[in-house]
Design an enzyme around this catalytic site. Structure first.
Site, short mmCIF file in Angstrom:
data_model
loop_
_atom_site.label_atom_id
_atom_site.label_comp_id
_atom_site.label_asym_id
_atom_site.label_seq_id
_atom_site.Cartn_x
_atom_site.Cartn_y
_atom_site.Cartn_z
N ASP A 79 27.74 -43.12 -46.02
CA ASP A 79 27.65 -41.71 -45.61
C ASP A 79 26.66 -41.10 -46.68
OD1 ASP A 79 29.35 -41.90 -47.62
OD2 ASP A 79 31.05 -40.99 -46.56
N CYS A 82 28.19 -43.21 -50.96
CA CYS A 82 28.78 -44.46 -51.28
C CYS A 82 28.74 -44.90 -52.60
CB CYS A 82 27.96 -45.57 -50.44
SG CYS A 82 26.17 -45.43 -50.43
N HIS A 259 22.45 -48.22 -50.02
CA HIS A 259 23.79 -48.12 -49.85
C HIS A 259 24.38 -48.98 -50.76
CE1 HIS A 259 27.57 -48.32 -47.98
NE2 HIS A 259 27.49 -49.74 -47.82
#
Length: 265
Positions: A79, A82, A259
């Site tokens: 989101d 992270c 991510h």
């Protein structure tokens, strides 16, 4: 509006505010992610990553390299928060069993509010987030008698607590960038000032993090972080970078483009 269709491909309607459409699509994507992915996931064996790359020989090779170095992985919600969430969970998890490190960090965390206020951050805002942050730090310090790893996991999956922790770490990171702005300016691209970068890329929620965020946070807290970068590079090994350079890392993270997840030795 079909959320699977890129906004740029949607038919332009002069009667509809295009910014509103973009915001609507973003909220729909966020809702879908929140409904399908926990903020912090359960422990899984690293080899489980192979399921994601069954048809990708490059990434399968990288996963096999990771399997030789790490036992487990804990996924985080993708989101934009992270990095901060992964770092916070992994570090607090470490503090549950390390009282000496806990005492050091508790003092750093306690003083951080006054440090931020002295840098010009609004006292009312800082106090609000600091109070919740220190509440969680206090819970961690009561382990194992009054607080368990299971309770830490449940707390980090409560949006209110979890997001307050992320916000406060973002403020600490921003404060470190301001404090040593001459040094960090060297990492800023595009002609932006440190102040612009802090307000646009560090303090807002859902903004992704890169090496400058990691350097600043690890330095501010005195916590070594090792990030394994898994990309499509030619090397079979998943290259590691330590922040700050030369540290003995306490926290291990896996970075895949855009991510971060948590790795366990």
């Amino acid at each position: 509006m079909n959320k699977d269709k890129p906004v740029s491909e949607a038919k332009y309607d002069p009667g509809v505010n295009q910014d509103d459409l973009i915001i609507q699509q973003q909220r729909e994507i966020e809702k879908e992610i929140s409904e399908s992915t926990e903020l912090i996931g359960m422990l899984e064996p690293v080899v489980s990553l192979l399921e994601e790359y069954s048809d990708d020989d490059v990434y399968k090779q990288k996963v096999n390299d990771l399997v030789e170095k790490y036992k487990s992985i804990r996924r985080t919600r993708p989101d934009g928060n992270c990095f901060f969430r992964a770092f916070a969970y992994a570090y607090f998890e470490h503090l549950l069993d390390n009282k000496k490190e806990y005492k050091r960090f508790q003092e750093v965390a306690r003083k951080s509010k006054d440090d931020l206020v002295s840098l010009g951050f609004p006292q009312f805002t800082v106090e609000d987030f600091h109070d919740t942050f220190m509440e969680v730090v206090g819970k961690v310090g009561s382990a194992p008698q009054s607080f368990s790893q299971t309770e830490l996991y449940e707390l980090f999956n409560q949006q209110g607590y979890s997001d307050y922790i992320v916000v406060y770490l973002r403020l600490i990171t921003s404060g470190q960038l301001q404090r040593e702005s001459v040094f960090y300016q060297n990492f800023i691209e595009g002609g932006r000032s440190i102040e612009d970068f802090r307000h646009q890329e560090v303090e807002p929620m859902y903004k992704e993090s890169d090496h400058i965020h990691i350097i600043a946070l690890s330095t501010a807290l005195g916590v070594g972080i090792r990030v394994r970068y898994m990309d499509r590079g030619d090397a079979a090994e998943v290259i590691a970078h330590d922040f700050p350079e030369g540290c003995s890392p306490l926290i291990h993270l896996l970075y895949r483009p855009g991510h971060y997840d948590i790795l366990y030795l």
